[in-house]
Design a protein around this motif. Sequence first.
Motif, mmCIF file in Angstrom:
data_model
loop_
_atom_site.group_PDB
_atom_site.id
_atom_site.type_symbol
_atom_site.label_atom_id
_atom_site.label_comp_id
_atom_site.label_asym_id
_atom_site.label_seq_id
_atom_site.Cartn_x
_atom_site.Cartn_y
_atom_site.Cartn_z
ATOM 1 N N HIS A 49 143.267 52.002 55.644
ATOM 2 C CA HIS A 49 142.103 52.388 56.164
ATOM 3 C C HIS A 49 141.071 51.699 55.328
ATOM 4 O O HIS A 49 141.248 51.040 54.313
ATOM 5 C CB HIS A 49 142.010 53.833 55.285
ATOM 6 C CG HIS A 49 140.745 54.394 55.387
ATOM 7 N ND1 HIS A 49 140.662 55.357 56.586
ATOM 8 C CD2 HIS A 49 139.430 54.580 54.762
ATOM 9 C CE1 HIS A 49 139.428 55.831 56.466
ATOM 10 N NE2 HIS A 49 138.877 55.086 55.334
ATOM 11 N N VAL A 50 140.104 51.498 56.039
ATOM 12 C CA VAL A 50 138.794 50.511 55.534
ATOM 13 C C VAL A 50 137.610 51.662 55.686
ATOM 14 O O VAL A 50 137.400 52.126 56.715
ATOM 15 C CB VAL A 50 138.796 49.406 56.418
ATOM 16 C CG1 VAL A 50 138.611 49.423 57.769
ATOM 17 C CG2 VAL A 50 137.548 48.510 55.613
ATOM 18 N N ASP A 51 136.846 51.589 54.621
ATOM 19 C CA ASP A 51 135.444 52.264 54.991
ATOM 20 C C ASP A 51 134.304 50.965 55.097
ATOM 21 O O ASP A 51 134.330 50.348 54.026
ATOM 22 C CB ASP A 51 135.010 53.007 53.656
ATOM 23 C CG ASP A 51 135.936 54.516 53.577
ATOM 24 O OD1 ASP A 51 135.977 55.023 54.608
ATOM 25 O OD2 ASP A 51 136.477 54.925 52.402
ATOM 26 N N LEU A 52 133.670 51.235 55.917
ATOM 27 C CA LEU A 52 132.582 50.199 56.336
ATOM 28 C C LEU A 52 131.362 50.711 56.064
ATOM 29 O O LEU A 52 130.834 51.809 56.551
ATOM 30 C CB LEU A 52 132.631 49.886 57.815
ATOM 31 C CG LEU A 52 133.918 49.162 58.141
ATOM 32 C CD1 LEU A 52 133.852 49.045 59.803
ATOM 33 C CD2 LEU A 52 134.145 47.760 57.273
ATOM 34 N N ILE A 53 130.457 50.368 54.925
ATOM 35 C CA ILE A 53 129.432 50.679 54.689
ATOM 36 C C ILE A 53 128.267 49.618 54.991
ATOM 37 O O ILE A 53 128.158 48.697 54.493
ATOM 38 C CB ILE A 53 129.273 50.486 52.841
ATOM 39 C CG1 ILE A 53 130.186 51.692 52.405
ATOM 40 C CG2 ILE A 53 127.799 51.339 52.543
ATOM 41 C CD1 ILE A 53 130.410 51.775 50.999
ATOM 42 N N THR A 62 149.441 54.582 60.359
ATOM 43 C CA THR A 62 148.493 54.786 61.073
ATOM 44 C C THR A 62 147.076 54.327 60.538
ATOM 45 O O THR A 62 146.838 54.387 59.493
ATOM 46 C CB THR A 62 148.417 56.399 60.980
ATOM 47 O OG1 THR A 62 149.606 56.962 61.454
ATOM 48 C CG2 THR A 62 147.115 57.004 61.769
ATOM 49 N N TRP A 63 146.897 53.494 61.290
ATOM 50 C CA TRP A 63 145.478 52.584 60.972
ATOM 51 C C TRP A 63 144.088 53.529 61.101
ATOM 52 O O TRP A 63 144.006 54.214 62.356
ATOM 53 C CB TRP A 63 145.358 51.317 61.875
ATOM 54 C CG TRP A 63 146.442 50.449 61.832
ATOM 55 C CD1 TRP A 63 147.378 50.336 62.793
ATOM 56 C CD2 TRP A 63 146.848 49.660 60.662
ATOM 57 N NE1 TRP A 63 148.393 49.336 62.208
ATOM 58 C CE2 TRP A 63 147.787 48.738 60.818
ATOM 59 C CE3 TRP A 63 146.144 49.407 59.349
ATOM 60 C CZ2 TRP A 63 148.415 47.926 60.209
ATOM 61 C CZ3 TRP A 63 146.654 48.297 58.715
ATOM 62 C CH2 TRP A 63 147.922 47.545 58.912
ATOM 63 N N THR A 64 143.400 53.970 60.200
ATOM 64 C CA THR A 64 141.985 54.559 60.222
ATOM 65 C C THR A 64 140.963 53.751 59.774
ATOM 66 O O THR A 64 141.138 52.870 58.990
ATOM 67 C CB THR A 64 142.384 55.848 59.398
ATOM 68 O OG1 THR A 64 142.736 55.635 58.096
ATOM 69 C CG2 THR A 64 143.514 56.722 60.096
ATOM 70 N N TYR A 65 139.945 54.404 60.057
ATOM 71 C CA TYR A 65 138.746 53.741 59.343
ATOM 72 C C TYR A 65 137.597 54.939 59.334
ATOM 73 O O TYR A 65 137.685 55.881 59.861
ATOM 74 C CB TYR A 65 138.045 52.500 60.196
ATOM 75 C CG TYR A 65 137.602 52.811 61.639
ATOM 76 C CD1 TYR A 65 136.380 53.008 61.713
ATOM 77 C CD2 TYR A 65 138.748 53.092 62.501
ATOM 78 C CE1 TYR A 65 135.817 53.368 63.147
ATOM 79 C CE2 TYR A 65 138.066 53.159 63.941
ATOM 80 C CZ TYR A 65 136.649 53.418 64.016
ATOM 81 O OH TYR A 65 136.272 53.770 65.234
ATOM 82 N N GLY A 66 136.532 54.480 58.355
ATOM 83 C CA GLY A 66 135.033 55.179 58.216
ATOM 84 C C GLY A 66 133.984 54.586 58.331
ATOM 85 O O GLY A 66 134.344 53.271 57.966
ATOM 86 N N VAL A 67 132.773 54.858 58.785
ATOM 87 C CA VAL A 67 131.735 54.186 58.813
ATOM 88 C C VAL A 67 130.630 55.043 58.303
ATOM 89 O O VAL A 67 130.420 56.431 58.506
ATOM 90 C CB VAL A 67 131.343 53.970 60.303
ATOM 91 C CG1 VAL A 67 130.157 53.029 60.768
ATOM 92 C CG2 VAL A 67 132.632 53.211 61.050
ATOM 93 N N TYR A 68 129.929 54.113 57.521
ATOM 94 C CA TYR A 68 128.723 54.723 56.650
ATOM 95 C C TYR A 68 127.550 53.994 56.891
ATOM 96 O O TYR A 68 127.559 52.741 56.280
ATOM 97 C CB TYR A 68 129.057 55.324 55.291
ATOM 98 C CG TYR A 68 130.278 56.175 55.076
ATOM 99 C CD1 TYR A 68 129.879 57.492 54.992
ATOM 100 C CD2 TYR A 68 131.664 55.648 54.881
ATOM 101 C CE1 TYR A 68 131.284 58.311 54.847
ATOM 102 C CE2 TYR A 68 132.836 56.207 54.797
ATOM 103 C CZ TYR A 68 132.582 57.732 54.724
ATOM 104 O OH TYR A 68 133.710 58.442 54.657
#
Length: 649
Positions: free
Chosen positions: A181-185, A243-249
Motif C-alpha cells: 500500500h502507498v499513501d500519496l501526499i 491486494t495492491w492498494t493506495y491512498g491519495v491526499y
Amino acid sequence: MLPHKLPTGCLILLSSTASAFYLPGVAPTTYEHGSIVPLNVNPLTPAPSEKDPQLRSVISYDYYHPAFRFCRPEGGPKDVSESLGSILFGDRILTSPFELKMGINESCKALCEPKPEYKFDKPSALFTNQRIRQNYNLNMLIDGLPAGQRYVDPTTGSEFTQRGFPLGEMDDRNNPTLNTHVDLIISYHEAAKGKFRVVGVIAQPWSRPDAKRKADGTAECGDPDAASARLSLDETGKPTEVTWTYGVYWVKSKTAWATRWDTYLHVYDPRIQWFSLINSAIIVVFLCGMVAAVLMRALKKDIARYNRLDSFNLDDLAGSGGEAEDGVQEDSGWKLVHGDVFRTPKNPLLLSVFLGNGAQLFVMTGCTIVFALLGFLSPSNRGSLGTVMILLYTIFGFIGGYTSARVYKSFGGEAWKRNIAMTPLLIPGIVFATFFLLNLFLWAKRSSGAVPFTTMLVILAIWFVISVPLSFAGSWVGFRHAPITPPVKVNQIPRQIPPSTTYLRRVPSMLLVGILPFGAIFVELYFIMNNMWFGKVYYMFGFLFLTYTIMIVTCAAVSVLLVYFLLCSENYHWQWRSFTTAGASAGYVFANALLYWISKLSFGSFTSGVLYLGYSLLLSFLFFILTGTIGFFASWAFVQRIYSSIKVD
C-alpha cells in the motif's frame, strides 16, 4: 536550491546563476478540480537505505517485470514518449492503473481485481525478496514530478525530498517484507481561481497483509499499526496473494510551480565543496606562480643570454668566450635541442586522432556545462543533459576533424585519407563497442536499463549521417589550411638524448604530474559519482564550472612545467609526454572509482561489478583523452613561444 554566502562577487555570479536564472524544461500543466492527474511509473532502481547505506546493485528492472506481480492498466501499459538522453540514462516510463483526481482524497482504493497472475509463486517470491534485500525503490511520476520521501539533513537540519520509495523492508528478524500500500501526499498550488498545479509528491509505503477488495469494488486497506501488519512472500512454493492498494491526499501549498524541483536539488554540506574549491584554487595559484617563475625568470634570462651570445662573432672569441658559451649551455640545455624539438613524434597519426577527439570533447563539455549553468538543462526536462551532450558532440565533429587534420599536417603526415577516416571512427567506435558489450549484460539480465536495439540504430544513424560527414568536412578544411610552421628548422640527424633523472622518466613523471589535476577535481567528482550511482539529482553546475576551469588551468600548468624540465634535460620527445602526463590523471580517476566501490558499494552479482568497472573504465578513457589534449596544446603553445624568442643561425 539552497542559497550560499560566497566569498567574492565573482563566485556569486558563477555559482548562483543556476538558482537565479531557472528555466524549466517543460511548460506547466494546469488542472481543474476533479480532473485526471496522470501517474506514470518508471523502472525499479537500487538505492541505499537508512539501515544499509551501501548500494547493492546497479541493475534496474521494469516496473511491469513479470516477477513483481504489479497491477496493469486495462489494455496493458503504454509507453510515454521520452528523449534520447532519457532512454540512454535508463528511463522507461509507462502508464499505470492509478486514478488520481485533482483535489479529491482517497483513503483506500484497490488498484485491480485479484487474479491468478497476480499471485506470487516460488520464483517470483525469490526474485522479489532478493530485490527487497538489495533495497530497490519504486519510482513514480505525477505530472512529471517524482514521488519521493522526506528526509532531514543531519548536518544543516534542512528538509529535502529523495526520489523513490522502498519496494519493501527488512523486519526485526531480517526477513524481507513487501510494501503493498502507498499513501500519496500531493501538494498543489492554486495558480488562478479554480486552476491548480502539482508542486510536490511524498510517498508513504506500507505493508498491509489484511487488505482486501470487496465485491462492490471498494477496498479495505487494513490497520497499518497492527502487530502482524507485515506481508512476507512465501519462498517455499505456497502462492502468496497480494491486494495492491493506495491512498491519495491533496495538500494546498504556497510553493510556486517554477520552484517545485528545489526540494529535490539538495546538496549535503556545501561547505565541503567550498573547501575543495579553495584547495583547488591554492593549487592553481601555486602552479601558476611556478610557471610564471619559469617564464619570467629562467626563460627570460636564458633567452637574453642566448641572444647576447649569438650577437658575438664567435670566430673572434678567445678561450674565455668559449667558456662563456659552455657556461650558457651548461646552465640551461633547452636551446641545445632547437634542431630536434619540432621533429615529428612517433605515431603522429594516432596522436592527431586523439587530439582531434579531445578537442571535440573539450568544446562539448564546456558548452554543456555553460548551458546547464544558465538553467537550460532543467531536471524537469528528463534526459535533457544526455540529449544535449550527444547533439553537441555530434555537431562539434567538425572541430574534431579540423583539429586532427591541422595537427597531422603540421606533423608532416602524409596518410591524410587514414587520418580523415580514423578521426570520427576510432574513439567513437571504442566508446560504442564498449557501451554495446556492457549493454549485452543488461539484456541478459532482462534489465530495463538495457538500451533498446532501435535506440542503438538511432545512435548509429546520428553518428554516420551527421557526425562523420561533419568530421570529414572539418578534415577537408584543416588539410587545405597551411600547417603550423615551427620557428626553427629541424636537423636531418636526430640528436642523442642523454639519460634522464628519475622524476623525468615516463612513469614517475606521470604519477607525479597526473595527481595534480585529479586533486583539483576529486571532491566534485565524489559528488558527481554519488548522484550518478545513487540516483540523485545533480544541479551544482556553478561549482562544476569553476572546477572544470581549475582543471584546465592545472593541466596546462603542469604540462608546461614538465616540458620545460624535459627540454632542459635535452629530451625533445615532448609531444607524447605532454599528452600522456596530463592524461595520467585518468588513472587516478579510475583508482578513485575502485576506492569508491570499496567504501560505498557492495555488489552481490558478477554483472553489477562488470557494469561498474566497464563504465568507470570508459569514463576514465574519455577523461584521459580530454586532459591529454589540454596538456598537449598548452605545451605546444609554450614550445612555439620560447623557440620563437631566440636567434638561431
